[in-house]
Design a protein around this motif. Sequence first.
Motif, short mmCIF file in Angstrom:
data_model
loop_
_atom_site.label_atom_id
_atom_site.label_comp_id
_atom_site.label_asym_id
_atom_site.label_seq_id
_atom_site.Cartn_x
_atom_site.Cartn_y
_atom_site.Cartn_z
N GLY A 72 0.78 -1.23 0.00
CA GLY A 72 0.00 0.00 0.00
C GLY A 72 0.82 1.28 0.00
O GLY A 72 0.25 2.37 -0.09
N GLY A 73 2.12 1.16 0.11
CA GLY A 73 2.95 2.35 0.08
C GLY A 73 2.99 2.95 -1.32
O GLY A 73 2.51 2.37 -2.29
N GLY A 74 3.58 4.14 -1.41
CA GLY A 74 3.68 4.78 -2.71
C GLY A 74 3.99 6.25 -2.57
O GLY A 74 4.40 6.72 -1.51
N ASP A 77 6.21 12.74 6.86
CA ASP A 77 5.75 11.37 7.02
C ASP A 77 6.48 10.42 6.09
O ASP A 77 6.28 9.20 6.17
CB ASP A 77 4.24 11.27 6.76
CG ASP A 77 3.41 12.01 7.79
OD1 ASP A 77 2.42 12.66 7.40
OD2 ASP A 77 3.74 11.92 8.98
N THR A 78 7.29 10.95 5.21
CA THR A 78 8.06 10.11 4.30
C THR A 78 8.98 9.18 5.07
O THR A 78 9.77 9.63 5.90
CB THR A 78 8.88 10.98 3.33
OG1 THR A 78 7.98 11.74 2.50
CG2 THR A 78 9.78 10.13 2.46
N ALA A 79 8.86 7.89 4.81
CA ALA A 79 9.63 6.88 5.54
C ALA A 79 9.30 5.51 4.98
O ALA A 79 8.36 5.34 4.20
CB ALA A 79 9.30 6.92 7.03
N VAL A 80 10.07 4.53 5.42
CA VAL A 80 9.68 3.14 5.22
C VAL A 80 8.84 2.73 6.42
O VAL A 80 9.26 2.92 7.57
CB VAL A 80 10.90 2.21 5.09
CG1 VAL A 80 10.46 0.76 4.94
CG2 VAL A 80 11.75 2.62 3.89
N TYR A 81 7.67 2.20 6.15
CA TYR A 81 6.75 1.81 7.21
C TYR A 81 6.79 0.30 7.39
O TYR A 81 6.70 -0.46 6.41
CB TYR A 81 5.34 2.27 6.87
CG TYR A 81 5.14 3.75 7.11
CD1 TYR A 81 5.73 4.68 6.26
CD2 TYR A 81 4.41 4.21 8.19
CE1 TYR A 81 5.58 6.04 6.49
CE2 TYR A 81 4.25 5.56 8.42
CZ TYR A 81 4.84 6.48 7.57
OH TYR A 81 4.69 7.83 7.80
N GLN A 119 7.60 1.56 1.31
CA GLN A 119 8.03 2.96 1.22
C GLN A 119 6.83 3.88 1.04
O GLN A 119 5.98 3.65 0.17
CB GLN A 119 8.99 3.14 0.05
CG GLN A 119 9.42 4.58 -0.19
CD GLN A 119 10.34 5.10 0.91
OE1 GLN A 119 11.30 4.42 1.29
NE2 GLN A 119 10.08 6.30 1.40
N VAL A 120 6.80 4.92 1.84
CA VAL A 120 5.82 5.99 1.69
C VAL A 120 6.57 7.28 1.43
O VAL A 120 7.45 7.65 2.20
CB VAL A 120 4.94 6.14 2.95
CG1 VAL A 120 4.07 7.39 2.86
CG2 VAL A 120 4.08 4.90 3.15
#
Length: 123
Positions: free
Chosen positions: A8-10, A90-94, A118-119
Amino acid sequence: QVQLVESGGGLVQAGGSLRLSCAASGRTFSRYVMGWFRQVPGKEREFVAAVHWNGISIDYVDFVKGRFTISRDSADNTVYLQMNSLKPEDTAVYYCAAGGVYPGRFIYEYDYWGQGTQVTVSS
């Protein structure tokens, strides 16, 4: 063993939304506390949110309260993180994690981790 797979990241613009999913398989999902953490390069992995196995008790870090919502679906063995009003910071690897301690704000309280998604939030 519990296997966790995030998706779901992007890439999204500031103010936009994303919904992360974490599919669990293996041992009994319903008895684990499920958490979301995030990490940027050069920084420690930090707690974002956690949900008790009862699905009712929920904890958020202050900087996502009112914007992010964690939930779990025991029928599908999936935990979600709905992220609204996203900001560039909020950019990060979740990462999704499974553990036995609630609220589970610390990395060492989790036994299993996903590979991360990754977001990226553009300004």
